[in-house]
Design an enzyme around this catalytic site. Structure first.
Site, mmCIF file in Angstrom:
data_model
loop_
_atom_site.group_PDB
_atom_site.id
_atom_site.type_symbol
_atom_site.label_atom_id
_atom_site.label_comp_id
_atom_site.label_asym_id
_atom_site.label_seq_id
_atom_site.Cartn_x
_atom_site.Cartn_y
_atom_site.Cartn_z
ATOM 1 C CB CYS A 137 -0.760 0.210 0.572
ATOM 2 S SG CYS A 137 -2.438 -1.349 1.466
ATOM 3 C CG HIS A 151 -1.886 3.449 5.973
ATOM 4 N ND1 HIS A 151 -1.867 3.223 5.003
ATOM 5 C CD2 HIS A 151 -2.888 2.648 6.542
ATOM 6 C CE1 HIS A 151 -2.328 2.023 4.233
ATOM 7 N NE2 HIS A 151 -2.468 1.352 5.103
ATOM 8 C CG HIS A 201 -6.525 1.037 1.321
ATOM 9 N ND1 HIS A 201 -5.466 1.492 0.184
ATOM 10 C CD2 HIS A 201 -5.847 0.341 2.541
ATOM 11 C CE1 HIS A 201 -4.436 0.951 0.549
ATOM 12 N NE2 HIS A 201 -4.677 0.787 2.415
#
Length: 637
Positions: free
Chosen positions: A281, A434, A472
């Site tokens: 990620c 995040h 996400h």
């Protein structure tokens, strides 16, 4: 002098809309915009979603009814709001209540009776099992008799526990912007997103390419999950099980380097450096670091950096859901203590949450060294000071967080302090978290922020998390953080985490300010933002990004007042051209760049000697007089 990597263009598409011109950012802070900005954002999205089309000063719907901009906002605004950001997965992807599966079954005759059935000759297995007895019925069909049992697979449909995702605005098809036949969705997003970023620069790409040597242009892009729909690896891996044939394109187009390769081959025609770095990620920041290092070292002067991810498939969702990583509907109902839950609030960073929300996105930025930006009059939207990457060391769980993020976060803040001083870091910085919306992340990431803030004397550190709005997008997630930060620099509003009612009790919030509504920083502008990313496997990365006002001051100091004022005059022309593209795009004219088989280089016409190489169609040559980097070891100068 070390070259400063400045951001001169940005673009892409996600659940909030088009990134260039700050439009996706504006969708996230819609409530805080002026009436004019709000209307422009909603009308632009209405055009993008196909609710209206623009002809001159009029907007026409599917029945050719005419509207002005104000009427479009009134008539279609609610539809635009419902059709953007995180929401229930659209049936155009698949039916979340009836996802296709295959169920195994065993058939056998009743009692001692043999089992008999008919088949087409061409449907017989190869080889025919030894216990099958065949009897021709006619030229095309055969009767099969067997005494045991036979394994079959039935079509079956099941409920998918995950119902929401961050999807492109409803009705917007990136593949319709160019000839995208046989392209996986992530590559359609690549072409649309990278083209948007390059056109947002406001300087024709031909002018940029002519200003540097051909090998001084770099492209760094990738994705994490490759291309897993039918046109990519998904179809490749499923073809035998489904009885289909593999196509010639599924294997090459499935590679996770394609988001870089497509930019080189079909958008800018670059022969320069290229790379496809994957770090789970944190992949965008991995690619961004490569660009920053190469520009700083003088290995390249222009870099296109980005990621494109299209993971909204039943298989990928099933994989993450089985890990317990996604926000399933039943879990959300338990959190809400209700029989129903709002899919738009499935991503809840730093609140009471139960998992992340998967999303599709394409985000690209264009970087230049500061000298080239001044020479060309490029508009500087910010600069990347540094990107730090550190692993976690020994791990028990590959998906669990670890100490590496402490290192990246502390070094990023220390690096910014070295440039800007203590006051800017303490009073005029923010964090793009995040913020994955998992219970573990909200505790561990907030503790890192708290401890770093404690060390550097920060007391009210603004923390935002764009995943609350767009979900996400895996490899592209930090691209969304960066472009959202550019919007904060431009408009002054820090997006609030609007999907939570309150910050969870176990969040380390003593020194943090996690706003639930948009935070107004127009009177106290942000100088530097820290983009934080945590990826499976210990892929931690943190970047520090400087505001355009800070960069202007640095450029004026390096080049002097006279050179900077001359640059400002050239910059205005660039801004005018960028605005022209933005206005066309608001009317649905994206002018997507896609050059299939155009201006190909005839290798027979390449000319070179021991000093330089010239490629046909390229303005400048490639320098072959390379220095000896190990002169102290070889004695050769």
């Amino acid at each position: 002098m070390l070259s400063l990597p400045v951001i001169v263009g940005f673009g892409g598409f996600n659940a909030a809309g088009r990134s260039s011109g700050h439009h996706a950012y504006r969708r996230m802070v819609l409530e805080s915009l002026s009436a004019e900005e709000r209307r422009e954002t909603l009308v632009g999205l209405a055009v993008m979603m196909g609710l209206v089309r623009c002809e001159g000063d009029r907007y026409l719907d599917a029945d050719d009814r005419a509207y002005d901009a104000q009427a479009v906002e009134q008539q279609f605004g609610p539809t635009v709001m419902e059709g953007t950001l995180i929401r229930r997965i659209d049936p155009s992807f698949f039916d979340v209540d009836a996802v296709h599966w295959q169920k195994n079954a065993s058939l056998r005759g009743e009692g001692a009776t043999s089992l008999s059935f008919e088949l087409s000759h061409r449907d017989l297995p190869e080889p025919v099992p030894s216990d099958w007895q065949l009897e021709d019925i006619d030229e095309r069909r055969v009767r099969v008799t067997l005494s045991g049992e036979v394994q079959v697979k039935w079509d079956s449909y099941r409920d998918l526990p995950v119902k929401s995702a961050g999807q492109l605005p409803k009705g917007f098809d990136p593949g319709a912007l160019y000839n995208s036949r046989f392209h996986p969705r992530a590559l359609q997003l690549t072409v649309a997103g990278a083209s948007d970023a390059i056109q947002s620069v406001g300087i024709p790409w031909g002018d940029i390419a002519a200003a540097v040597r051909p090998d001084q242009i770099s492209v760094y892009a990738s994705n994490v999950m490759s291309q897993m729909d039918d046109a990519g690896f998904g179809g490749l891996l499923q073809s035998r099980l489904k009885g289909h044939r593999v196509s010639t394109k599924q294997c090459p187009l499935g590679l996770n380097s394609m988001p870089a390769d497509f930019v080189n081959a079909y958008i800018i025609g670059s022969v320069g450096q290229t790379g496809a770095i994957a770090g789970a990620c944190a992949s965008f920041l991995y690619n961004l670091r490569a660009a920053v290092e190469d520009i700083g070292a003088g290995r390249c002067r222009v870099a296109v950096v980005g990621n494109a991810e299209a993971p909204i498939t039943p298989e990928i969702i099933d994989g993450y859901a089985t890990m317990g990583a996604l926000a399933a509907e039943e879990k959300l109902k338990k959190l809400d203590n209700a029989d129903e839950t709002d899919p738009r609030r499935s991503s809840r960073p730093f609140g009471e949450n139960c998992g992340f929300t998967i999303a599709e996105s394409s985000q690209y930025v264009v970087l230049m060294d500061d000298a080239l930006a001044l020479e060309l009059g490029a508009d500087v939207h910010g600069a990347v000071n540094d990107v730090f990457i550190n692993a976690d060391g020994f791990k028990k769980s590959i998906s669990a967080p670890g100490p590496g993020n402490y290192i990246t976060m502390a070094k990023a803040v220390a690096s910014a302090r070295a440039i800007l001083g203590d006051e800017s870091v303490r009073e005029r910085s923010l964090v793009q978290a995040h913020g994955s919306s998992t219970p573990q992340n909200r505790v561990t990431e907030s503790e890192i922020f708290h401890r770093v803030a404690e060390v550097f004397g920060i007391t009210e550190w603004p923390v935002t998390a764009v995943k609350a709005f767009v979900g996400h997008s895996l490899s592209a997630a930090s691209g969304e953080q960066l472009i959202n930060t550019l919007g904060i620099f431009r408009h002054g509003w820090v997006p609030g985490v609007k999907t939570i009612d309150r910050v969870a009790d176990d969040v380390f919030a003593e020194r943090l300010h996690i706003p639930l509504q948009d935070l107004d920083r127009r009177e106290k502008p942000v100088d530097v933002a820290f983009l934080n990313s945590k990826g499976f496997g210990g892929n931690n990365a943190t970047a520090s990004v400087l505001s355009p006002s800070v960069v202007d001051g640095m450029l004026r100091k390096r080049y002097g007042d006279s050179a900077f004022e001359s640059y400002r005059q050239r910059r205005q022309n660039t801004r005018d051209r960028a605005l022209e593209y933005d206005q066309r795009a608001l009317r649905g004219q994206f002018d997507t760049l896609y050059h299939f088989g155009e201006s190909m280089i005839d290798e027979r016409l390449i000319e070179f000697d021991s000093g330089e190489m010239r490629l046909p169609g390229m303005t400048q040559s490639i320098d072959l007089n390379l220095p000896n980097r190990y002169s102290d070891m070889t004695g050769q100068s």
